[in-house]
Design a protein around this motif. Structure first.
Motif, short mmCIF file in Angstrom:
data_model
loop_
_atom_site.label_atom_id
_atom_site.label_comp_id
_atom_site.label_asym_id
_atom_site.label_seq_id
_atom_site.Cartn_x
_atom_site.Cartn_y
_atom_site.Cartn_z
N ALA A 170 1.02 13.81 2.88
CA ALA A 170 1.14 12.45 2.09
C ALA A 170 -0.37 11.75 1.70
CB ALA A 170 1.31 10.98 3.38
N THR A 173 -4.52 6.09 1.72
CA THR A 173 -4.58 4.83 1.05
C THR A 173 -5.16 3.76 1.54
OG1 THR A 173 -2.25 5.37 0.60
CG2 THR A 173 -3.01 3.18 -0.35
N LEU A 179 -5.41 4.62 -4.13
CA LEU A 179 -5.96 5.96 -3.38
C LEU A 179 -7.04 6.53 -2.68
CD1 LEU A 179 -2.90 7.99 -2.97
CD2 LEU A 179 -3.76 8.92 -4.85
N ARG A 208 6.27 11.50 -4.48
CA ARG A 208 7.15 10.68 -4.34
C ARG A 208 5.90 10.74 -2.14
NH1 ARG A 208 11.98 13.79 -1.67
NH2 ARG A 208 12.02 13.75 -4.21
N ARG A 209 5.41 12.38 -2.28
CA ARG A 209 4.57 12.12 -1.39
C ARG A 209 3.17 10.34 -1.24
NH1 ARG A 209 4.67 18.05 0.62
NH2 ARG A 209 6.82 18.64 0.71
N GLY A 211 3.47 8.41 -2.91
CA GLY A 211 3.75 6.83 -3.05
C GLY A 211 4.00 6.71 -5.22
N GLY A 212 4.11 7.81 -5.84
CA GLY A 212 4.28 7.54 -7.57
C GLY A 212 5.57 8.87 -7.83
N GLU A 213 6.38 8.48 -7.43
CA GLU A 213 7.92 9.54 -7.87
C GLU A 213 7.92 9.62 -9.43
OE1 GLU A 213 10.74 10.16 -5.36
OE2 GLU A 213 11.63 10.96 -5.97
N ARG A 329 1.69 2.20 -11.05
CA ARG A 329 2.08 1.36 -9.87
C ARG A 329 0.75 2.28 -8.05
NH1 ARG A 329 7.17 5.46 -9.56
NH2 ARG A 329 5.27 6.59 -9.93
N VAL A 330 0.55 3.09 -9.06
CA VAL A 330 -0.58 3.38 -7.32
C VAL A 330 -1.99 3.63 -8.49
CG1 VAL A 330 -1.63 5.64 -5.56
CG2 VAL A 330 1.07 5.14 -6.34
#
Lengths: 387, 88
Positions: A170, A173, A179, A208-209, A211-213, A329-330
């Motif tokens: 994961a 954050t 991040l 995905r893990r 937070g940004g697939e 996004r992240v």
């Protein structure tokens, strides 16, 4: 700046090296070990011949120059870098015209290529039925696992920390949503200012893990290995259909063989592509078709034994370009994956692009490549912010 | 137990039915029947189960047969393989 690189394949190794050279503090994680994913499942292609003009060819040309630099710096033997050249064969008269049109377009953007009227002068054991060919002296090969290990070893000499057997579970954050590092499957927190997803075919999962697939999917590919022979195939030889297949988007099985000799004496026969998810099962039909196509190119192969077959997954994005750059996004997350079957060839310039993104330098200046076509934005539908 | 023989580099090697060429050679005190392509180093059985391709041997004129998998047969002509077995 402290950077976590996820994945110790050829991309992760080149990203780590470029980042440490650019002044970052770098930790490389791999759930397994160096080159254990797609890097060890291909042929080590460093090809310019199979790419029509466009962003991928630009990246390939820049990367080809950087492989030469790496050969000079780390030693060509350490990488088994061979500038063997590629011969693209038109197996029929009908294939001749599209091939020479492709070659003309490639020549305009800096690819070295020349028409060969009698390809058996270049490859004596090639079928005399070939209608013609194009010769690409820039095509080259490395032994991909050796190369990844050598690049990573050099990165470690420069201070990169390498942690095999470490899987990312994961993101860690900060309160600002940025991040701040990763959490491993054993619960350890590894702090970082930036995380680079170099997980290849598993880049979608790792994204995905974190937070940004990103839409990276597997395409299964087989490579056949013959018994060792005295040198009989001198270059990378493939039929012109390969170019069409690489770019194809059909679901089913595509085969178009690439034949080449190795330093060990074995002959490698690629390359099939099948969209069957992460299904690793053996496909006798695929092996049969590849072998038959190889025999059509080199009739002497009919009397040669296959020793084994290996297979792996080529990571592809829907538009067949790798995804390289910051995730919009992240904050703090970067991607460098989805290089499909061209990752070995594209790795050094990918490393340069990522290093530029990380340090805020101009990617065009650092890598000599326009970064825009590779940015993640193109693949993402980002929800509009509500105010 | 009944035994038959095959020829290996000009000598008779005894085997029992069901035995592989590699097993019979080892049982006859011949641990090596191939040399490597670059260094010329001796090789024989390593994995013994068809995976490693170390035990390659020439059988009835065909090089690169795995001695651990090829069943011994009476009258077979087995010979030491040098290099790739295709060197001319």
């Amino acid at each position: 700046m402290r950077v976590v690189v996820v994945g110790a394949g050829i991309i992760g190794a080149c990203v780590a090296r470029a980042a440490v050279v650019a002044g970052c503090e770098v930790v490389v994680l791999d759930r397994d070990q160096v080159g254990s994913g797609t890097t060890s499942r291909g042929e080590g292609n460093v090809l310019v011949s199979d790419k029509p003009p466009g962003p991928e060819l630009d990246l390939a040309l820049a990367s080809r120059r950087r492989w030469q630099d790496l050969g000079d710096e780390l030693g060509r033997d350490a990488l088994e870098l061979e500038s063997k050249g590629g011969l693209v064969v038109a197996t029929s008269q009908a294939a001749l015209e599209p091939l020479s049109r492709l070659a003309a377009a490639q020549r305009e953007v800096g690819v070295e290529v020349e028409a060969v009227t009698d390809p058996t002068h270049v490859e004596p054991f090639l079928t005399p039925e070939a209608a013609g060919a194009q010769w690409y002296p820039q095509d080259a090969q490395v032994q991909p696992v050796l190369a990844a290990a050598a690049v990573l070893a050099d990165a470690r000499r420069r201070g990169v920390q390498y942690r095999p057997g470490t899987e990312v579970a994961a993101a860690r954050t900060g309160q600002d949503g940025r991040l701040r590092g990763v959490v491993t499957t054993s619960g350890e927190v590894i702090a970082a200012d930036a995380v680079v997803n170099c997980a290849g075919t598993w880049g979608g999962v790792v994204g995905r893990r974190l937070g940004g697939e990103v839409p990276v999917l597997p395409r299964k590919g087989f490579v056949l290995v013959t018994e060792p022979l005295p040198p009989s195939v001198r270059h990378k030889v493939y039929s012109a259909d390969y170019v069409a297949n690489v770019a194809a988007s059909t679901e089913g099985l595509e085969t178009s063989c690439v034949v080449e000799g190795t330093r060990g004496g074995t002959i490698l026969i690629g390359a099939s592509r099948e969209r069957v998810g992460f299904d690793r099962s053996m496909s006798p039909l695929t092996v049969q078709r590849l072998a038959a196509q190889a025999v059509a190119l080199f009739p002497f192969l009919a009397g040669v034994q296959l020793l084994r077959v290996y297979r792996g997954f080529r990571p592809y994005c829907p538009d067949h370009l790798p995804v390289i750059g910051p995730d919009p996004r992240v904050a703090g997350l970067f991607h460098a994956c989805g290089h499909e079957g061209a990752g070995i060839g594209l790795a050094p310039a990918t490393g340069d692009l990522v290093a530029a993104h990380l340090t805020g330098l101009d990617p065009m200046l650092v890598a000599g490549v326009d970064p825009a076509p590779f940015l993640p934005e193109r693949l993402l539908r980002i929800p509009e912010e509500t105010s | 137990m009944s035994t038959s023989t095959f020829r290996f580099d000009g000598t008779d090697i005894a085997f029992v039915p069901g035995q592989s060429v590699g097993a019979a050679l080892v049982a006859a005190g011949r641990p090596s029947w191939r040399t490597t392509r670059h260094e010329g180093s001796p090789r024989g059985l390593f994995c013994g189960i068809g995976v490693c391709f170390d035990c390659l041997v020439t059988v009835d004129g065909f090089p690169n047969e795995r001695a651990c998998l090829v069943l011994a047969e009476a009258g077979q002509q087995v010979s030491t393989q040098e290099g790739s077995g295709h060197d001319r």
